[in-house]
Scaffold this active site. Sequence first.
Site, PDB file in Angstrom:
ATOM      1  N   HIS A 118       0.922  -1.201   0.010  1.00  0.00           N
ATOM      2  CA  HIS A 118      -0.097   0.089   0.137  1.00  0.00           C
ATOM      3  C   HIS A 118       0.916   1.118   0.013  1.00  0.00           C
ATOM      4  CE1 HIS A 118       1.178  -0.394   4.259  1.00  0.00           C
ATOM      5  NE2 HIS A 118       0.816   0.943   4.436  1.00  0.00           N
ATOM      6  N   ASP A 120       0.475   4.872   2.084  1.00  0.00           N
ATOM      7  CA  ASP A 120      -0.227   5.582   3.118  1.00  0.00           C
ATOM      8  C   ASP A 120      -1.151   6.615   2.681  1.00  0.00           C
ATOM      9  OD1 ASP A 120       1.366   3.994   5.038  1.00  0.00           O
ATOM     10  OD2 ASP A 120       2.535   5.759   5.381  1.00  0.00           O
ATOM     11  N   HIS A 268       4.854   0.222   0.117  1.00  0.00           N
ATOM     12  CA  HIS A 268       5.573  -0.588   1.338  1.00  0.00           C
ATOM     13  C   HIS A 268       4.631  -1.631   1.746  1.00  0.00           C
ATOM     14  CE1 HIS A 268       3.719   2.854   3.577  1.00  0.00           C
ATOM     15  NE2 HIS A 268       3.698   1.885   4.506  1.00  0.00           N
ATOM     16  N   ARG A 283       4.787   7.019  13.716  1.00  0.00           N
ATOM     17  CA  ARG A 283       5.112   7.292  12.510  1.00  0.00           C
ATOM     18  C   ARG A 283       4.470   8.903  12.307  1.00  0.00           C
ATOM     19  NH1 ARG A 283       1.210   4.603   8.195  1.00  0.00           N
ATOM     20  NH2 ARG A 283       0.043   6.609   8.204  1.00  0.00           N
TER      21      ARG A 283
HETATM   22  C1  SIN Z   1       3.158   1.477   7.727  1.00  0.00           C
HETATM   23  O1  SIN Z   1       2.177   0.926   6.867  1.00  0.00           O
HETATM   24  O2  SIN Z   1       3.259   2.685   7.867  1.00  0.00           O
HETATM   25  C2  SIN Z   1       3.656   0.696   8.915  1.00  0.00           C
HETATM   26  C3  SIN Z   1       5.014   0.224   8.345  1.00  0.00           C
HETATM   27  C4  SIN Z   1       5.782  -0.603   9.129  1.00  0.00           C
HETATM   28  O3  SIN Z   1       5.196  -0.940  10.116  1.00  0.00           O
HETATM   29  O4  SIN Z   1       6.894  -1.144   9.025  1.00  0.00           O
END
Ligand code: SIN
Length: 294
Positions: A118, A120, A268, A283
Site C-alpha cells: 500500500h 499510506d 510498502h 509514525r
Molecule cells: C505503515 O504502513 O506505515 C507501517 C510500516 C511498518 O510498520 O513497517
Amino acid sequence: MNTLTEAPDGIVLAGGAPAGAKLDRLNPVIGTEITGLDLTRLDAAGEEWLRALLAERMVLVVRDQRLDREAHKAIARLFGTGELHVHALSAARGAADPAVYPVRTNAQSKTTAGEGWHTDVSCDPAPIAASLLYMHEMPEGGGGDTYYSSMAECYARLSAPVQALARSLRATHDGAFPYRTIYGIEPAAGTHYNKTVHPLVIRHPVTGRPTLWINRGFTTRIEGLGHLENRALMEMFFQHIETTLTAQCRVRWETNTLVIWDNIATQHHAVWDYFPNSRYGERVSVIGPEIEGL
Ligand code: SIN
C-alpha cells in the site's frame, strides 16, 4: 557543499553528504542506509541534501537517532508542504499526539498496520509526501522487516501499450476499504475516511517522474470499466507491482532507526512474522501537494 543536479531522466541527484555521514545503497534502484548522521543537527544545506537524497533514493534508513516527538515532527516538516498529517484513526489507536501515529503490534493484535502492499492513505486528495517511522521496540528473536517498492520503476517496466492505457485511466481510492473491512475500526466522531478519484499515473511533484498510483490497500475501482475488466486490470497492476522484485528493497529495522520514505514514489509492505512478540514504532507523516496526472 550541496549541489543538486538533474539527470537526463529527471531524477534529482543529491550532492555531497554532511561531514561524517556514511551512505550505503540497499540496491541500485531504491533505498539508502545512512550512519554517522544526527538528523537533529542538520544545517540548511544538510536539510536540502536530505530532501534531494529522498527524491533520488525514495527510502532512507537512518540509524542511531535519538528523537523525542518534537524532534521527530521537526524532521518531518522538512518535506512536502511541511504540514503534518493527522490520521483518521489517530485517536482510535490511542495516539498521545494526534500527529504521531502509533504502529503497535503485540500478542493481543488481530492485525498489524501496513501488512499488505500500500501507499499510506492514497485516498487523501493531497496525499502524504513523506512518512517517517521511528522504531522504539523490535521483536525479540528478529523479524518485522518492511519491503518498499519504487512506483516509478514499476511504471517504467510496463510495456509501452500498457503504459499508455494506464495514463488514460483514473481510479477510486477509499479510506474505508482497509480500515473498516480489515481492521474493523471506525474513525472518531468528527473525522471520516477520505475517498478520492486520482489519475492512475501521476507526475511525481519533486522529480517529475511518471509514477504508478494504484495500490491493493486503498484502490477499489478503475473508473469507467465493466466489472470483469476492472477486476482483471486491477489485479494485473497489483501483481506487476508485487512481483517486480528489481523495484524493491527490504529494510531491516533496529531500535532507534528512523526510516523516511517518499510516500508518493513508493509502496510498502510490513512483514508480520514475529507473533506473539511485540514491535512498536511511531509514525509522523507530512502532507504533499495535490497530485496530477501526466
Ligand atoms: C505503515 O504502513 O506505515 C507501517 C510500516 C511498518 O510498520 O513497517
